[in-house]
Design an enzyme around this catalytic site. Structure first.
Site, PDB file in Angstrom:
ATOM      1  N   GLU A   1       1.535   6.270 -20.949  1.00  0.00           N
ATOM      2  CA  GLU A   1       1.771   6.933 -20.341  1.00  0.00           C
ATOM      3  C   GLU A   1       1.666   8.279 -20.336  1.00  0.00           C
ATOM      4  O   GLU A   1       0.757   9.227 -20.331  1.00  0.00           O
ATOM      5  CB  GLU A   1       1.836   6.703 -18.461  1.00  0.00           C
ATOM      6  CG  GLU A   1       1.313   5.389 -18.632  1.00  0.00           C
ATOM      7  CD  GLU A   1       2.671   4.130 -17.447  1.00  0.00           C
ATOM      8  OE1 GLU A   1       3.714   4.867 -16.842  1.00  0.00           O
ATOM      9  OE2 GLU A   1       2.259   3.543 -17.274  1.00  0.00           O
ATOM     10  N   ASP A  21      -5.081   3.202 -14.983  1.00  0.00           N
ATOM     11  CA  ASP A  21      -3.918   3.745 -15.382  1.00  0.00           C
ATOM     12  C   ASP A  21      -3.388   1.873 -14.163  1.00  0.00           C
ATOM     13  O   ASP A  21      -4.016   1.912 -13.464  1.00  0.00           O
ATOM     14  CB  ASP A  21      -3.637   4.730 -14.482  1.00  0.00           C
ATOM     15  CG  ASP A  21      -2.354   4.798 -13.967  1.00  0.00           C
ATOM     16  OD1 ASP A  21      -1.332   3.745 -14.651  1.00  0.00           O
ATOM     17  OD2 ASP A  21      -1.895   5.765 -13.318  1.00  0.00           O
ATOM     18  N   ASP A  44       7.881  11.682 -15.242  1.00  0.00           N
ATOM     19  CA  ASP A  44       6.840  10.477 -14.336  1.00  0.00           C
ATOM     20  C   ASP A  44       7.418  10.072 -13.009  1.00  0.00           C
ATOM     21  O   ASP A  44       8.413   9.265 -13.746  1.00  0.00           O
ATOM     22  CB  ASP A  44       6.388   9.757 -15.412  1.00  0.00           C
ATOM     23  CG  ASP A  44       4.856   9.109 -14.437  1.00  0.00           C
ATOM     24  OD1 ASP A  44       5.096   9.058 -13.450  1.00  0.00           O
ATOM     25  OD2 ASP A  44       4.371   7.829 -14.984  1.00  0.00           O
ATOM     26  N   LYS A  53       4.243  -5.105 -12.683  1.00  0.00           N
ATOM     27  CA  LYS A  53       4.274  -4.333 -13.837  1.00  0.00           C
ATOM     28  C   LYS A  53       5.383  -4.978 -14.619  1.00  0.00           C
ATOM     29  O   LYS A  53       5.949  -4.611 -15.543  1.00  0.00           O
ATOM     30  CB  LYS A  53       4.068  -3.280 -13.639  1.00  0.00           C
ATOM     31  CG  LYS A  53       3.696  -2.273 -15.269  1.00  0.00           C
ATOM     32  CD  LYS A  53       3.262  -1.116 -14.809  1.00  0.00           C
ATOM     33  CE  LYS A  53       3.109  -0.412 -15.544  1.00  0.00           C
ATOM     34  NZ  LYS A  53       2.623   0.845 -15.560  1.00  0.00           N
TER      35      LYS A  53
HETATM   36  P1  ADP Z   1       2.943   4.222  -9.802  1.00  0.00           P
HETATM   37  O1  ADP Z   1       3.068   4.946 -11.169  1.00  0.00           O
HETATM   38  O2  ADP Z   1       4.337   3.341  -9.964  1.00  0.00           O
HETATM   39  O3  ADP Z   1       1.968   3.258  -9.934  1.00  0.00           O
HETATM   40  P2  ADP Z   1       1.995   6.097  -8.526  1.00  0.00           P
HETATM   41  O4  ADP Z   1       1.760   7.712  -9.394  1.00  0.00           O
HETATM   42  O5  ADP Z   1       0.586   5.925  -7.813  1.00  0.00           O
HETATM   43  O6  ADP Z   1       2.843   5.114  -8.742  1.00  0.00           O
HETATM   44  O7  ADP Z   1       2.998   6.923  -7.163  1.00  0.00           O
HETATM   45  C1  ADP Z   1       3.322   6.479  -5.988  1.00  0.00           C
HETATM   46  C2  ADP Z   1       4.383   7.363  -5.123  1.00  0.00           C
HETATM   47  O8  ADP Z   1       3.238   8.209  -4.574  1.00  0.00           O
HETATM   48  C3  ADP Z   1       4.611   6.433  -3.738  1.00  0.00           C
HETATM   49  O9  ADP Z   1       5.713   5.996  -3.861  1.00  0.00           O
HETATM   50  C4  ADP Z   1       3.616   6.868  -2.744  1.00  0.00           C
HETATM   51  O10 ADP Z   1       4.440   6.671  -1.088  1.00  0.00           O
HETATM   52  C5  ADP Z   1       3.991   8.477  -3.290  1.00  0.00           C
HETATM   53  N1  ADP Z   1       3.034   9.699  -3.313  1.00  0.00           N
HETATM   54  C6  ADP Z   1       1.802   9.991  -2.803  1.00  0.00           C
HETATM   55  N2  ADP Z   1       1.337  10.618  -2.464  1.00  0.00           N
HETATM   56  C7  ADP Z   1       2.568  11.263  -2.204  1.00  0.00           C
HETATM   57  C8  ADP Z   1       2.595  11.965  -1.795  1.00  0.00           C
HETATM   58  N3  ADP Z   1       2.087  13.469  -1.178  1.00  0.00           N
HETATM   59  N4  ADP Z   1       4.255  13.248  -1.189  1.00  0.00           N
HETATM   60  C9  ADP Z   1       4.826  12.780  -1.446  1.00  0.00           C
HETATM   61  N5  ADP Z   1       4.717  11.080  -2.104  1.00  0.00           N
HETATM   62  C10 ADP Z   1       3.513  10.955  -2.570  1.00  0.00           C
HETATM   63 MG    MG Z   2       2.514   4.986 -12.603  1.00  0.00          MG
END
Ligand code: ADP
Ligand code: MG
Length: 627
Positions: free
Chosen positions: A183, A21, A205, A83
């Site tokens: 995705e 991912d 998402d 990205k």
């Molecule tokens: P992306 O798809 O953009 O790469 P992710 O799916 O990894 O991102 O999500 C990242 C986001 O999720 C960040 O803003 C992070 O702060 C938030 N995040 C991760 N864990 C938690 C949680 N327990 N509660 C709230 N937000 C969270």
């Molecule tokens: Mg993502």
């Protein structure tokens, strides 16, 4: 099998097959082998690699957590959210630029390029560094490997240039791409929804900086994306900013100045505090807020309750729900016709988000899998299928817009219809229009409209070396092949000589989600007018061919034709010639049809004379018995 050993020339070449991912905020890898599905992380560490690259003054770039830490101290030399720039030109992304601490320029092919220190770095190169880090961590866990093969995920709305940029990044990282998968499709695979019969699925998402909702249908294990919606500037970062503003407000009341609360040091520190507090509130009713910067004169301590946090982010979450409604309407579905809801992205761990999604769709969403890991696990599932593993269903994507070829007069001949499952190919025969034409230019088009000028040109190429022949004689086979990754190769071959020419469509500027949507809507709304225009173009082209034939043969046939026929031919050819000169836009299709039919009618006696002479010359000197 996720992991195989091959014996090649007595050397054991170790192959690993993983899913990656490659996220805007975070990236990670997973595998699905005989030990089942799992994300890959070194002992005692998180599998998540922040998608951040730090460029030091000298030496190797830092990637992941180390780069995230440097971003706090030295934001100017830290690349994040790369990205968003993959396969894009400067024009496509200009709205994003003012928020960036580093500068962005263009390559000579008009693609985005970052300027950090004295280095020029493309989004592909930065992504390659991230992929390399993710890949290395993965193979270390697996005990090393010589070859890494991977399925890599991209957003459903990524177009061909953006997907190609992703493939290029993998290549730079030394990773062999088995397939690029969208995705939402990966999320569905992770939950095994391909094996639950027919149904409609919503994938919600909410990541760090982006929100995407996709509506998919699954039939016989094949997913089709029915619609997508979202906001490329809405995500967990906005929730962090809401907390930062809340802290700034409290600090202002406590007597701090606006200047103190806007320094890079304060903001970097506040961002870390805010994100930590946000994650804490997922499991706790209240959390503490603390910022301690003695040199800046700031020593802040406070508390934030879940209720206050929800009040801060409520309007943002509501916006995501509006997008969900739009996506459903675009797919012509109601909440009742959905069978599954899948939650993806770190921000969907927030209880308020879950609750609002459940209310909007009237159904409990899937939350069994860790939302940070769903996509990587789905990519691993796809990788496993591709290498002959667990499931025997073929998983296919579809092409969102039709692909075709410009034909005579600017009409479009569709070769691959939109929503065709890929991979697919289509071959059609074409010929020349002019006498002794030795070359042919092919213009490859994408879009739903009937005229080339209303579609998007993906590229042009020439087939040359056709031997001089009368118009209509050469047989040219044109083949469109769209592979499983959505890459298009067009081949043209002249059958008698075997000369060929081909093109693999080069990434150019990307299309945004919105543009794809607009191209579809315009296709629907203009369908009748487009059809009429296209018919007009075809009629003009037909008349052109008929006039050529008439002009070529008239002199020889004149002695055999009566005056009335000659007069008729004179009038109808003049009218037809005028129609051709004025072009398809000057007359409606019905009057063009009449002109064409009159021309055909008038040329029938001429055709009869020609046929007669052809038959006579063919049979002259032959015995009746030979016939
Ligand atoms: P992306 O798809 O953009 O790469 P992710 O799916 O990894 O991102 O999500 C990242 C986001 O999720 C960040 O803003 C992070 O702060 C938030 N995040 C991760 N864990 C938690 C949680 N327990 N509660 C709230 N937000 C969270
Ligand atoms: Mg993502």
């Amino acid at each position: 099998m996720g992991y195989i050993e091959l014996n090649v020339l007595d050397n054991v070449v170790k192959h690993v097959v993983i899913g990656i991912d490659l996220g805007t905020t975070n990236s990670l890898a997973a595998i699905w082998d005989e030990n089942g599905p799992r994300v890959l992380a070194p002992e005692g560490e998180s599998p998540i690699v922040p998608s951040i690259v730090y460029v030091p003054e000298s030496g190797k770039a830092l990637v992941g957590n180390a780069a995230k830490a440097m971003g706090v101290i030295d934001p100017e030399h830290t690349l994040f959210s790369v990205k968003r720039f993959m396969g894009r030109g400067l024009d496509d992304v200009k709205d994003n630029l003012n928020l960036l601490p580093y500068s962005v320029t263009e390559t000579d092919r008009h693609l985005v390029q970052f300027q950090v220190r004295n280095k020029k770095i493309t989004p592909q190169q930065a992504s390659a560094l991230i992929l390399q880090e993710v890949g290395l961590r993965a193979i270390n866990v697996l005990g090393g490997a010589d070859i890494i093969q991977a399925v890599i995920t991209v957003p459903a709305y990524f177009d061909e240039p953006q997907r190609q940029a992703t493939r290029d990044a993998a290549k730079l990282a030394g990773i062999e791409v088995l397939r690029i998968v969208s995705e939402p499709t990966a999320a569905c695979l992770a939950y095994g929804l391909d094996q639950k019969g027919e149904g409609n699925i919503a994938v919600y998402d909410l990541g760090g900086g982006t929100f995407d909702v996709s509506i998919l249908s699954v039939v016989d294990g094949v997913f089709q994306v029915l619609s997508t919606a979202g906001d490329t500037a809405l995500g967990g970062d906005d929730f962090d900013r809401a907390i930062i503003r809340h802290m700034q407000a409290e600090l202002l009341i406590a007597g701090h100045t606006n200047e103190q609360l806007a320094t890079p040091t304060f903001l970097a520190s506040a961002r870390l505090t805010a994100e930590k507090a946000k994650c804490d509130l997922t499991n706790n009713p209240v959390t503490s807020l603390r910022i301690y910067l003695p040199e800046e004169g700031i020593d802040y301590r406070s508390e934030l309750s879940c209720e206050s946090f929800e009040a801060l982010i409520g309007p943002l979450v509501e916006r995501t729900i509006d997008h969900c409604k739009r996506a459903l309407a675009d797919a012509n579905l109601t909440p009742e016709s959905l069978h599954e809801i899948v939650l993806v992205g770190g921000s969907t761990r927030i209880p308020l988000v879950r609750q609002q999604v459940e209310e909007a769709f009237g159904r409990q969403p899937h939350t069994e899998l860790n939302p940070n890991q769903v996509i990587a696990l789905g990519a691993a599932a796809q990788a496993q299928v591709l290498t002959g593993g667990r499931r025997d269903v073929l998983l296919l994507d579809v092409t969102p817009l039709s692909l075709g070829l410009e034909t005579m007069g600017g009409a479009v001949s569709k070769m691959i219809e939109r929503n065709s499952t890929i991979p697919c190919s289509h071959t059609e025969g074409y010929t020349t229009y002019a006498e002794n034409q030795t070359g042919l230019e092919l213009n490859i088009l994408q879009g739903e409209r009937e005229l080339a000028s209303d579609c998007r040109s993906l590229g042009k190429f020439k087939l040359t070396g056709i031997p001089p022949m009368p118009a209509g004689m050469p047989k040219i086979a044109v083949r469109f092949h769209l592979d499983a990754d959505g890459q298009l190769t067009v081949t043209a071959k002249e059958e008698s000589t075997g000369v060929t020419s081909d093109i693999t469509v080069e990434p150019m500027h990307g299309l945004t989600d919105k543009e794809v949507e607009d191209m579809l809507t315009q296709g629907y709304t203009n369908a009748q007018a487009d059809f009429d225009n296209r018919r007009s173009v075809e009629l003009i082209t037909e008349m052109g061919t008929m006039l050529q034939a008439i002009n070529k043969n008239l002199a020889a046939a004149t002695p055999s034709l009566d005056q009335e026929t000659l007069d008729d031919l004179q009038t109808t050819t003049t009218t037809a010639q005028t129609a051709i000169t004025q072009g398809p836009a000057a007359a409606d299709k019905d009057s063009l049809q009449k002109t064409r039919d009159a021309l055909e009618q008038a040329s029938l006696p001429l055709a009869a004379v020609l046929m007669d002479s052809v038959v006579k010359s063919a049979v002259s000197g032959k015995d009746l018995a030979d016939l």
